[in-house]
Design a protein around this motif. Structure first.
Motif, mmCIF file in Angstrom:
data_model
loop_
_atom_site.group_PDB
_atom_site.id
_atom_site.type_symbol
_atom_site.label_atom_id
_atom_site.label_comp_id
_atom_site.label_asym_id
_atom_site.label_seq_id
_atom_site.Cartn_x
_atom_site.Cartn_y
_atom_site.Cartn_z
ATOM 1 N N GLN A 69 -6.286 1.600 7.256
ATOM 2 C CA GLN A 69 -6.691 0.281 6.781
ATOM 3 C C GLN A 69 -5.484 -0.562 6.402
ATOM 4 O O GLN A 69 -4.402 -0.044 6.153
ATOM 5 C CB GLN A 69 -7.660 0.401 5.605
ATOM 6 C CG GLN A 69 -7.088 1.197 4.443
ATOM 7 C CD GLN A 69 -8.056 1.218 3.287
ATOM 8 O OE1 GLN A 69 -9.196 0.779 3.396
ATOM 9 N NE2 GLN A 69 -7.605 1.728 2.167
ATOM 10 N N ARG B 19 3.077 3.194 4.725
ATOM 11 C CA ARG B 19 2.224 2.417 3.841
ATOM 12 C C ARG B 19 2.791 1.033 3.583
ATOM 13 O O ARG B 19 2.102 0.122 3.187
ATOM 14 C CB ARG B 19 1.993 3.159 2.531
ATOM 15 C CG ARG B 19 3.221 3.320 1.659
ATOM 16 C CD ARG B 19 2.910 4.210 0.485
ATOM 17 N NE ARG B 19 1.796 3.697 -0.290
ATOM 18 C CZ ARG B 19 1.934 3.004 -1.423
ATOM 19 N NH1 ARG B 19 3.114 2.760 -1.903
ATOM 20 N NH2 ARG B 19 0.883 2.580 -2.066
ATOM 21 N N ASN C 277 1.978 -4.047 -4.793
ATOM 22 C CA ASN C 277 0.601 -3.685 -4.466
ATOM 23 C C ASN C 277 -0.225 -4.859 -3.961
ATOM 24 O O ASN C 277 -1.212 -4.671 -3.267
ATOM 25 C CB ASN C 277 -0.087 -3.061 -5.678
ATOM 26 C CG ASN C 277 0.167 -1.573 -5.742
ATOM 27 O OD1 ASN C 277 0.582 -0.981 -4.746
ATOM 28 N ND2 ASN C 277 -0.061 -0.978 -6.884
ATOM 29 N N ARG D 118 -11.190 7.552 -0.341
ATOM 30 C CA ARG D 118 -11.626 6.659 0.736
ATOM 31 C C ARG D 118 -13.136 6.713 0.933
ATOM 32 O O ARG D 118 -13.720 5.825 1.551
ATOM 33 C CB ARG D 118 -10.941 7.045 2.058
ATOM 34 C CG ARG D 118 -9.540 6.518 2.237
ATOM 35 C CD ARG D 118 -9.439 5.033 2.489
ATOM 36 N NE ARG D 118 -10.034 4.579 3.742
ATOM 37 C CZ ARG D 118 -9.372 4.507 4.883
ATOM 38 N NH1 ARG D 118 -8.121 4.846 4.963
ATOM 39 N NH2 ARG D 118 -9.973 4.058 5.973
ATOM 40 N N GLN E 60 -13.318 -2.734 -1.340
ATOM 41 C CA GLN E 60 -13.048 -1.336 -1.002
ATOM 42 C C GLN E 60 -11.621 -1.175 -0.470
ATOM 43 O O GLN E 60 -10.914 -0.232 -0.823
ATOM 44 C CB GLN E 60 -14.070 -0.881 0.046
ATOM 45 C CG GLN E 60 -14.045 0.603 0.307
ATOM 46 C CD GLN E 60 -15.243 1.036 1.128
ATOM 47 O OE1 GLN E 60 -16.317 0.447 1.065
ATOM 48 N NE2 GLN E 60 -15.073 2.068 1.911
ATOM 49 N N GLU E 61 -11.199 -2.138 0.334
ATOM 50 C CA GLU E 61 -9.838 -2.084 0.863
ATOM 51 C C GLU E 61 -8.806 -2.264 -0.251
ATOM 52 O O GLU E 61 -7.824 -1.533 -0.328
ATOM 53 C CB GLU E 61 -9.667 -3.170 1.932
ATOM 54 C CG GLU E 61 -8.348 -3.071 2.678
ATOM 55 C CD GLU E 61 -8.180 -4.172 3.708
ATOM 56 O OE1 GLU E 61 -9.001 -4.244 4.639
ATOM 57 O OE2 GLU E 61 -7.239 -4.967 3.581
ATOM 58 N N HIS E 62 -9.068 -3.229 -1.134
ATOM 59 C CA HIS E 62 -8.152 -3.443 -2.262
ATOM 60 C C HIS E 62 -8.085 -2.212 -3.164
ATOM 61 O O HIS E 62 -7.017 -1.817 -3.612
ATOM 62 C CB HIS E 62 -8.605 -4.644 -3.101
ATOM 63 C CG HIS E 62 -8.331 -5.971 -2.459
ATOM 64 N ND1 HIS E 62 -7.346 -6.165 -1.526
ATOM 65 C CD2 HIS E 62 -8.910 -7.180 -2.626
ATOM 66 C CE1 HIS E 62 -7.339 -7.431 -1.142
ATOM 67 N NE2 HIS E 62 -8.297 -8.074 -1.790
ATOM 68 N N ASN F 281 -8.501 0.901 -2.429
ATOM 69 C CA ASN F 281 -7.713 1.961 -1.805
ATOM 70 C C ASN F 281 -6.239 1.594 -1.662
ATOM 71 O O ASN F 281 -5.368 2.418 -1.901
ATOM 72 C CB ASN F 281 -8.278 2.295 -0.421
ATOM 73 C CG ASN F 281 -9.484 3.187 -0.513
ATOM 74 O OD1 ASN F 281 -9.377 4.337 -0.909
ATOM 75 N ND2 ASN F 281 -10.647 2.642 -0.209
ATOM 76 N N GLU F 282 -5.993 0.348 -1.265
ATOM 77 C CA GLU F 282 -4.611 -0.024 -0.952
ATOM 78 C C GLU F 282 -3.807 -0.375 -2.190
ATOM 79 O O GLU F 282 -2.647 -0.008 -2.303
ATOM 80 C CB GLU F 282 -4.600 -1.207 0.024
ATOM 81 C CG GLU F 282 -3.460 -1.088 1.019
ATOM 82 C CD GLU F 282 -2.786 -2.396 1.325
ATOM 83 O OE1 GLU F 282 -3.320 -3.447 0.952
ATOM 84 O OE2 GLU F 282 -1.707 -2.353 1.917
ATOM 85 N N SER F 283 -4.412 -1.107 -3.118
ATOM 86 C CA SER F 283 -3.620 -1.701 -4.192
ATOM 87 C C SER F 283 -3.836 -1.060 -5.557
ATOM 88 O O SER F 283 -3.019 -1.229 -6.440
ATOM 89 C CB SER F 283 -3.939 -3.191 -4.294
ATOM 90 O OG SER F 283 -3.807 -3.800 -3.046
ATOM 91 N N TYR F 284 -4.933 -0.357 -5.748
ATOM 92 C CA TYR F 284 -5.197 0.198 -7.075
ATOM 93 C C TYR F 284 -5.002 1.717 -7.118
ATOM 94 O O TYR F 284 -4.086 2.206 -7.755
ATOM 95 C CB TYR F 284 -6.594 -0.211 -7.553
ATOM 96 C CG TYR F 284 -6.684 -1.698 -7.786
ATOM 97 C CD1 TYR F 284 -6.260 -2.255 -8.984
ATOM 98 C CD2 TYR F 284 -7.143 -2.548 -6.794
ATOM 99 C CE1 TYR F 284 -6.299 -3.621 -9.201
ATOM 100 C CE2 TYR F 284 -7.186 -3.923 -6.993
ATOM 101 C CZ TYR F 284 -6.766 -4.450 -8.201
ATOM 102 O OH TYR F 284 -6.793 -5.802 -8.401
ATOM 103 N N GLU G 76 -4.223 3.612 -4.577
ATOM 104 C CA GLU G 76 -3.212 3.977 -3.573
ATOM 105 C C GLU G 76 -3.575 5.273 -2.851
ATOM 106 O O GLU G 76 -2.840 6.258 -2.895
ATOM 107 C CB GLU G 76 -1.829 4.073 -4.236
ATOM 108 C CG GLU G 76 -1.416 2.757 -4.873
ATOM 109 C CD GLU G 76 -0.121 2.853 -5.652
ATOM 110 O OE1 GLU G 76 0.897 2.391 -5.147
ATOM 111 O OE2 GLU G 76 -0.134 3.397 -6.770
ATOM 112 N N SER G 77 -4.726 5.228 -2.197
ATOM 113 C CA SER G 77 -5.239 6.453 -1.581
ATOM 114 C C SER G 77 -4.401 6.931 -0.403
ATOM 115 O O SER G 77 -4.594 8.039 0.085
ATOM 116 C CB SER G 77 -6.694 6.266 -1.155
ATOM 117 O OG SER G 77 -6.780 5.254 -0.190
#
Lengths: 298, 179
Positions: free
Chosen positions: A36, A171, A209, B66, B76-78, B80-83, B85-86
């Motif tokens: 993603q 990433r 982030n 995820r 959902q994307e935020h 995983n990506e920004s909080y 960090e999956s």
């Protein structure tokens, strides 16, 4: 014999004492998820990105661009001599297909595009890259800068077709390659041909982030760089705040649609002499579909 | 000779028998909620794995971040990506022990253990209701997790949108574990 039995019993007792977490690790199926956020929006800054939105997502786009006129030091205008705005709507009919419409004030171009996501990169690298196809049509409604509007309306439509190949390498770092074919309605920017080929590069580097540095370069073939226009270059920042994505851009293009940005940039990227164009694209995302309900129904 | 051998052969058989004390769920449910005046956020994960040793009271839980489903795809994307960090920390893992193991049905018990989430290991204590079902045991309950405890950064602009304490609900319906 005794040794063998002892070894066996020891082996079995260790299996018994094996950590419960190891069992769960074995039970958990191997991840087969799509990568993603290769990029964060439908556009990197000006050009299309490999990304599309998820089904039922509606986007409102408001873009602005400011620049100064060359040799215009005596200007009394506050902040910038010229201004252009773009208004766009985008809707994702499915996770793979997104449709968009837009209009720009300065050049009077109406544009529409369809985007189909053919391949999506997977985290386990079973699919190592993503591939998205884009078809765009732009309708020119007036003359501007170095563009002359043709008399017959058939010449006012131009098209661009793109195959975007992208990979999220880490990433933080994503890169995309976008071979682009442009068919113009008139012989502009170069006389003698209506067909142009362009190779685009786009990149994203995540700074934090919620913030990433992005840049694009589109090299257009089939015209004389200089007298017949310059290649598109953009450099900027993507900033995500909840449902809003702000894209701050520095570029050499005055347009927003997928034909004029590749073909009609009147100068090269430069900070001097009114060649720098700055702008912000704000995209507001509205979700019409509750994804948690879809899962519950299954 | 045989006096030595028989117990030695019996020992592994005995330990084999104990495998049946383990119960597992592969479709455990974990949901979390964040209620603020600005925004309500909720997400559910229906693919949580948990295994429990009924004799010793040991419990392990593992889930992929995820697999949490949100109402909004972008959220959902935020998440995983920004909080959470999956991409760096794909799993949330809990391993602990159920205190005061017993046989009585429908009773509240305490589970004490270590939650490993977002690179932080923290000891937590969870109260869980224990019910017996036709297949095995059901554990369910709720507890709170502090966002700051697990090193999750929230930008100042979005601080009003996300609760400081996240409510977590879980329901695990176990069945006997066979290897």
């Amino acid at each position: 014999m005794i040794l063998l039995v002892t070894a066996l019993s020891v082996a079995i007792t260790t299996v018994k004492a094996q950590n419960l977490l190891d069992i769960l690790d074995k039970e958990q199926p191997q991840s087969d998820l799509f990568t993603q956020a290769t990029f964060k929006a439908n556009r990197i800054l000006l050009g299309q990105s490999v990304e599309t939105r998820k089904e039922g997502t509606f986007e409102l786009v408001l873009g602005t661009r400011f620049w100064n006129l060359p040799n215009n030091e005596s200007s009394q205008v506050f902040f910038a001599d010229r201004f252009s705005a773009h208004f766009g709507l985008q809707y994702a009919l499915s996770d793979r297909f997104t449709f968009g419409l837009g209009v720009t004030t300065l050049d009077g171009i109406f544009n529409t595009f369809g985007k189909y996501r053919l391949l999506r990169q997977k985290e386990n690298d079973k699919i190592p890259f993503g591939l998205t196809l884009v078809q765009n049509a732009s309708y020119f409604s007036r003359s501007f800068n170095n563009f002359d509007l043709p008399e017959d309306s058939s010449g006012r439509l131009s098209y661009s077709t793109q195959a975007i190949i992208a990979r999220k390498f880490s990433r933080k770092f994503s890169l995309q390659l976008a071979p682009t074919y442009v068919h113009t309605g008139t012989e502009q920017p170069a006389s003698g041909t209506n067909d142009f080929f362009s190779l685009g590069f786009g990149g994203r580097y995540k700074l934090g982030n919620h913030v990433s540095l992005v840049s694009e370069y589109y090299s257009l073939f089939g015209r004389e760089q200089g007298s017949e226009g310059y290649d598109l270059f953009t450099l900027g920042i993507n900033w995500e705040i909840s449902d809003l994505i702000m894209q701050f851009a520095m570029t050499n293009s005055k347009s927003f649609d997928d034909v004029a940005i590749y073909t009609l940039s009147p100068n090269n990227f430069n900070f001097k002499d009114g060649r720098l164009h700055i702008g912000v694209n704000a995209t507001y995302v509205i979700h019409f579909k509750d994804r948690s309900k879809k899962k519950a129904k299954k | 000779m045989s006096r030595v051998l028989i117990p030695l052969i019996c020992l592994p058989l005995l330990t084999l028998g104990q495998v049946n004390d383990k119960i597992i769920t592969r479709q455990g449910q974990v949901s979390f909620f964040s209620y603020t005046s600005v925004e309500n956020i909720e997400a559910t994960n229906n693919q949580v794995f948990s295994i429990m040793d009924q004799k010793s009271g040991e419990i392990a839980v593992q889930m992929l971040l995820r697999a949490f489903v949100f109402k909004k795809a972008l959220m959902q994307e935020h998440f995983n990506e920004s909080y959470v960090e999956s991409d760096l920390y794909p799993k949330l893992v809990f391993s602990g022990n159920m205190l005061d193991v017993g046989d009585e049905p429908t009773i509240v018990r305490t589970v004490k253990g270590i939650m490993d989430f977002h690179g932080v290991q923290k000891e937590i204590e969870i109260k869980t209701k224990v019910e017996s079902s036709s297949k095995g045991v059901i554990l369910h309950g709720e507890f709170e997790v502090g966002v700051a405890d697990f090193n999750i950064n929230i930008p100042p602009l979005l601080r009003p949108n996300i609760a400081k304490a996240i409510q977590v609900m879980f329901r695990f319906e176990y069945e006997p574990y066979e290897e």
